[in-house]
Design a protein around this motif. Structure first.
Motif, PDB file in Angstrom:
ATOM      1  N   LEU A  67      23.874  62.476  18.398  1.00  0.00           N
ATOM      2  CA  LEU A  67      23.065  61.359  18.881  1.00  0.00           C
ATOM      3  C   LEU A  67      22.326  61.722  20.163  1.00  0.00           C
TER       4      LEU A  67
ATOM      5  N   GLU B 233      18.327  61.639  20.873  1.00  0.00           N
ATOM      6  CA  GLU B 233      17.734  60.972  22.028  1.00  0.00           C
ATOM      7  C   GLU B 233      16.780  61.901  22.774  1.00  0.00           C
TER       8      GLU B 233
ATOM      9  N   ALA C 128      21.245  54.019  14.239  1.00  0.00           N
ATOM     10  CA  ALA C 128      22.072  55.212  14.091  1.00  0.00           C
ATOM     11  C   ALA C 128      23.445  55.002  14.713  1.00  0.00           C
ATOM     12  N   ALA C 129      23.477  54.386  15.887  1.00  0.00           N
ATOM     13  CA  ALA C 129      24.755  54.144  16.557  1.00  0.00           C
ATOM     14  C   ALA C 129      25.598  53.136  15.785  1.00  0.00           C
ATOM     15  N   ALA C 130      24.963  52.083  15.237  1.00  0.00           N
ATOM     16  CA  ALA C 130      25.690  51.029  14.525  1.00  0.00           C
ATOM     17  C   ALA C 130      26.279  51.530  13.224  1.00  0.00           C
TER      18      ALA C 130
ATOM     19  N   ARG D 128      28.515  59.529  13.009  1.00  0.00           N
ATOM     20  CA  ARG D 128      27.826  60.630  13.664  1.00  0.00           C
ATOM     21  C   ARG D 128      28.443  60.869  15.033  1.00  0.00           C
ATOM     22  N   GLU D 129      28.572  62.124  15.401  1.00  0.00           N
ATOM     23  CA  GLU D 129      29.199  62.489  16.668  1.00  0.00           C
ATOM     24  C   GLU D 129      28.207  62.311  17.823  1.00  0.00           C
ATOM     25  N   LEU D 130      28.761  62.067  19.011  1.00  0.00           N
ATOM     26  CA  LEU D 130      27.928  61.845  20.187  1.00  0.00           C
ATOM     27  C   LEU D 130      26.955  62.995  20.449  1.00  0.00           C
TER      28      LEU D 130
ATOM     29  N   GLU E 160      17.523  54.390  17.318  1.00  0.00           N
ATOM     30  CA  GLU E 160      18.747  54.754  18.033  1.00  0.00           C
ATOM     31  C   GLU E 160      19.867  53.743  17.789  1.00  0.00           C
ATOM     32  N   VAL E 161      19.523  52.451  17.856  1.00  0.00           N
ATOM     33  CA  VAL E 161      20.541  51.412  17.666  1.00  0.00           C
ATOM     34  C   VAL E 161      21.090  51.452  16.250  1.00  0.00           C
TER      35      VAL E 161
ATOM     36  N   GLY F 288      27.506  54.426  12.550  1.00  0.00           N
ATOM     37  CA  GLY F 288      28.684  55.262  12.757  1.00  0.00           C
ATOM     38  C   GLY F 288      28.614  56.538  11.938  1.00  0.00           C
TER      39      GLY F 288
ATOM     40  N   THR G 118      29.091  44.609  11.741  1.00  0.00           N
ATOM     41  CA  THR G 118      28.379  45.332  12.795  1.00  0.00           C
ATOM     42  C   THR G 118      28.214  44.469  14.035  1.00  0.00           C
TER      43      THR G 118
END
Length: 270
Positions: free
Chosen positions: A235, A239, A224-226, A230-232, A221-222, A228, A159
């Protein structure tokens, strides 16, 4: 009561928990992880995760070492006496320690005064901000004793660094210093050897006096993004939900008012 149990009860705490000024502190006093050390560390981290008043957590080791992973003396004895259960500690202790760190929703600052290797590096990377002494040493260590990694270390390294660099560190087990760790982005700051603990505490107190709700949301948020997968659009919706919630907090309303009045905002965590 056995002599070993009685001795354990008389011994100083290997991992201590304390809380003051909105800051929960977990101090690991013993760098080698015996069963007792792991159990005390897990208990202290769970207390930090369950605190309803802590607005940040500080995880510290000693001057000589943050954590050097499994106590190999104890491990050798278990290999001889109970070889079938020698690595049961991964599920019983290491996984639970990492998940306890993951359960902490507020910012976690890690102070690293010395050696940080093996599971210790995995624990450190499970925090959010890392302050290291200039003398600190880092390494993955596991392949050097014929093991794969545990404590989420491979996940954290991939990561943070990507697959190629993570593979290099895992396979070669190279020991590297604090400045190299800073270059790699594995630590946030490197300070003089006599200043690491105080600097880590200052950073943790700064976070403890900040907008706690915003910090919790930022961690969410970080993560969830790290992770992976999941589609934009998903996310973005999350937010929007978080911003709607935070927009109604006293911290946000007060900070906007302070900005317009050219004042420094005061955050209460509400």
């Amino acid at each position: 009561m056995s002599e070993d149990t009685a001795a354990d009860q008389r011994a100083p705490k290997a991992a201590e928990f304390s809380e003051a000024d909105g800051l929960a502190t977990v101090r690991l006093n013993t760098p080698g992880l015996t069963r007792r050390v792991k159990e005390e560390l897990l208990d202290a981290l769970r207390r930090a995760a369950e605190s309803t008043t802590a607005r940040a957590v500080l995880l510290l080791g000693s001057d000589k070492a943050f954590c050097v992973g499994q106590d190999l003396g104890e491990h050798a004895r278990i290999l001889e006496e109970e070889p079938q259960d020698a690595l049961g500690t991964v599920r019983e202790h290491y996984n639970r320690i990492v998940l306890a760190l993951e359960d902490i929703q507020v910012p976690v600052v890690v102070g690293i005064g010395g050696a940080c290797v093996g599971a210790g590096l995995g624990f450190a990377l499970a925090g959010d901000v890392r302050v290291a002494a200039r003398r600190a040493k880092f390494g993955t260590a596991f392949t050097g004793i014929g093991l794969a990694s545990d404590s989420g270390l491979a996940y954290r390294l991939v990561t943070a660094l990507g697959q190629a660099r993570a593979m290099e560190l895992m396979l070669l087990s190279t020991v590297f210093g604090a400045e190299r760790a800073l270059e790699l982005g594995l630590v946030t700051e490197v300070v003089d050897d006599d200043a690491w603990a105080e600097r880590a505490r200052e950073t943790a107190l700064q976070l403890a006096s900040g907008p706690t709700g915003a910090f919790v949301a930022a961690k969410r948020e970080v993560r969830a993004a790290a992770q992976g997968g999941r589609e934009l659009p998903e996310l973005l919706e999350e937010e929007a939900d978080l911003q709607n919630q935070l927009g109604q907090t006293a911290d946000h309303v007060g900070a906007v008012r302070a900005f317009l009045n050219k004042e420094k905002p005061t955050f209460t965590g509400g």
